[in-house]
Design a protein around this motif. Structure first.
Motif, short mmCIF file in Angstrom:
data_model
loop_
_atom_site.label_atom_id
_atom_site.label_comp_id
_atom_site.label_asym_id
_atom_site.label_seq_id
_atom_site.Cartn_x
_atom_site.Cartn_y
_atom_site.Cartn_z
N LYS A 237 10.74 31.56 -60.63
CA LYS A 237 11.63 32.72 -60.57
C LYS A 237 13.07 32.29 -60.35
O LYS A 237 14.01 32.90 -60.88
CB LYS A 237 11.18 33.68 -59.47
CG LYS A 237 9.90 34.43 -59.80
CD LYS A 237 9.43 35.29 -58.63
CE LYS A 237 8.12 35.98 -58.98
NZ LYS A 237 7.58 36.77 -57.82
N ALA A 238 13.26 31.22 -59.59
CA ALA A 238 14.61 30.74 -59.31
C ALA A 238 15.28 30.14 -60.54
O ALA A 238 16.52 30.07 -60.61
CB ALA A 238 14.57 29.70 -58.18
N PHE A 239 14.48 29.70 -61.50
CA PHE A 239 15.03 29.07 -62.70
C PHE A 239 14.88 29.92 -63.96
O PHE A 239 15.23 29.48 -65.05
CB PHE A 239 14.36 27.71 -62.94
CG PHE A 239 14.80 26.65 -61.96
CD1 PHE A 239 16.00 25.98 -62.12
CD2 PHE A 239 14.01 26.32 -60.87
CE1 PHE A 239 16.40 25.02 -61.22
CE2 PHE A 239 14.40 25.35 -59.96
CZ PHE A 239 15.60 24.69 -60.14
N PHE B 22 12.00 25.00 -52.88
CA PHE B 22 10.98 26.02 -53.13
C PHE B 22 9.57 25.44 -53.10
O PHE B 22 8.65 26.06 -52.57
CB PHE B 22 11.21 26.67 -54.50
CG PHE B 22 12.42 27.53 -54.57
CD1 PHE B 22 12.42 28.81 -54.03
CD2 PHE B 22 13.58 27.06 -55.17
CE1 PHE B 22 13.55 29.61 -54.09
CE2 PHE B 22 14.71 27.85 -55.24
CZ PHE B 22 14.70 29.13 -54.70
N LEU B 23 9.42 24.25 -53.67
CA LEU B 23 8.08 23.73 -53.93
C LEU B 23 7.47 23.02 -52.73
O LEU B 23 6.27 23.11 -52.48
CB LEU B 23 8.14 22.79 -55.13
CG LEU B 23 6.90 22.69 -56.01
CD1 LEU B 23 6.46 24.06 -56.48
CD2 LEU B 23 7.19 21.79 -57.21
N GLY B 24 8.31 22.27 -52.01
CA GLY B 24 7.76 21.49 -50.91
C GLY B 24 6.84 20.39 -51.44
O GLY B 24 6.95 19.95 -52.57
N SER B 25 5.89 19.97 -50.62
CA SER B 25 4.93 18.95 -51.01
C SER B 25 3.68 19.58 -51.61
O SER B 25 3.22 20.62 -51.16
CB SER B 25 4.53 18.11 -49.79
OG SER B 25 3.44 17.27 -50.10
N ASP C 194 2.00 30.33 -54.50
CA ASP C 194 3.09 31.17 -54.01
C ASP C 194 4.43 30.44 -54.14
O ASP C 194 5.44 31.02 -54.58
CB ASP C 194 2.86 31.56 -52.55
CG ASP C 194 1.74 32.58 -52.39
OD1 ASP C 194 1.34 33.20 -53.40
OD2 ASP C 194 1.27 32.76 -51.24
N ASN C 195 4.45 29.17 -53.76
CA ASN C 195 5.68 28.39 -53.85
C ASN C 195 6.09 28.14 -55.29
O ASN C 195 7.29 28.16 -55.62
CB ASN C 195 5.53 27.07 -53.10
CG ASN C 195 5.51 27.25 -51.60
OD1 ASN C 195 5.97 28.26 -51.09
ND2 ASN C 195 4.97 26.28 -50.88
N PHE C 196 5.11 27.90 -56.15
CA PHE C 196 5.43 27.69 -57.56
C PHE C 196 6.01 28.96 -58.18
O PHE C 196 6.92 28.90 -59.01
CB PHE C 196 4.18 27.24 -58.33
CG PHE C 196 4.47 26.68 -59.69
CD1 PHE C 196 5.07 25.43 -59.83
CD2 PHE C 196 4.16 27.38 -60.85
CE1 PHE C 196 5.35 24.91 -61.08
CE2 PHE C 196 4.43 26.86 -62.10
CZ PHE C 196 5.03 25.62 -62.21
#
Length: 310
Positions: free
Chosen positions: A44-46, A22-25, A37-39
């Protein structure tokens, strides 16, 4: 370079892989909007459902949003906790740490007040810290209970910086609990080098966050925070949790050393086998679950002025 897949247990590595998906670099290759957006996808996934028996409501204190969590079934009236979320001063919100604060409230019985401080780079230092101070003043004026300051990562920087800033003023702060905190250790030595490429946060990420937070006020060596204070007296009992495979490990360890040297009660937990951001793994990784249990025990102990630590 460390092979973290070989150093972490299978549960923790699974958490790392899910986090990275989800997070990437975060080393500045993404725009701030992309990071946020990635955070948002990550937390949400956790996110877990609220435990039963909680009452949760929002408020705004002088333009600073807060979220209050109370435990109606198992209330601990000894103190209240102000919580400052992590996210490098750039990402994070009331939502990103919502289920974390709810779980802390459920397991401790303590009222938790989460602060939605202004984010960088739109709001550089000292604005986020001023927002936190605004909420502390409000809590102190409208609450007859002692206060515990708590935060993770950048939120640990805010919690501890606030503690240092007001320690000679008449605030009823009875403790601080810091979770893998950023505190101003030297980024050119120690864990910043040995864990420079840690899988959930890197040394380059931290440099990016420092620059975003301090903006034009950034120091040449980038360092700033409680570790650079010249006075470590008159501070409340402090509990610190640092992850073994985290560039920020030395921040917590050095803070423990300075507090001990000045006669402050301090307990340092070196969380073996864990990485930065493990609060999100509290329901899926056994060693993170155990650390979260000790975090909640620590808050209960601070609230009751108990110090069972050696």
């Amino acid at each position: 370079m460390k092979n973290y897949k070989n150093l972490l247990d299978s549960e923790t590595w699974e958490f790392v892989e899910k986090t990275k998906s989800f997070l990437g670099s975060l080393t500045g290759t993404q725009t701030v909007k992309e990071q946020r957006d990635n955070f948002n996808k990550l937390w949400k996934a956790f996110t877990s459902d609220y435990p039963e028996g909680l009452k949760i409501y929002n408020n705004i204190i002088d333009e600073v949003p807060i979220r209050v969590y109370t435990n109606e079934k198992n209330c601990n009236n000894n103190a209240e906790v102000i919580y400052f979320h992590g996210g490098g001063f750039v990402v994070g919100s009331l939502e990103s740490h919502d289920s974390i604060c709810a779980d802390i409230c459920f397991h401790t019985g303590l009222t938790i007040v989460a602060v939605d401080y202004s984010l960088a780079p739109e709001n550089t230092y000292p604005k986020p810290l001023d927002d936190c101070l605004t909420c502390l003043k409000w809590m102190d004026a409208n609450n007859d209970k002692p206060i515990i300051l708590c935060g993770d990562s950048a939120g640990g920087w805010l919690a501890s910086s606030l503690t240092h800033a007001v320690r000679y003023k008449n605030f009823n702060i009875i403790g601080q609990l810091l979770i893998y905190p950023l505190l101003g250790a030297d980024i050119n030595q120690g864990s910043y080098l040995s864990n420079a490429n840690s899988p959930t946060i890197t040394r380059e990420d931290i440099i990016f966050y420092y620059k975003a937070f301090f903006g034009e006020n950034i120091k040449v060596d980038l360092r700033d925070g409680p570790l650079l204070d010249h006075d470590f007296t008159n501070l409340p009992p402090t509990i610190i949790f640092s992850a073994e495979f985290d560039p920020l490990f030395d921040d917590g360890k050095e803070y423990e050393k300075l507090l001990k040297q000045n006669g402050i009660k301090v307990k340092f937990f070196e969380e073996k086998g864990l990485i930065h951001g493990y609060l999100r793994a509290r329901n899926s990784v056994n060693i993170a679950k155990n650390s979260f249990k000790n975090i909640c025990i620590g808050l209960r102990n601070l609230s009751k002025n108990k110090w069972p630590y050696k």
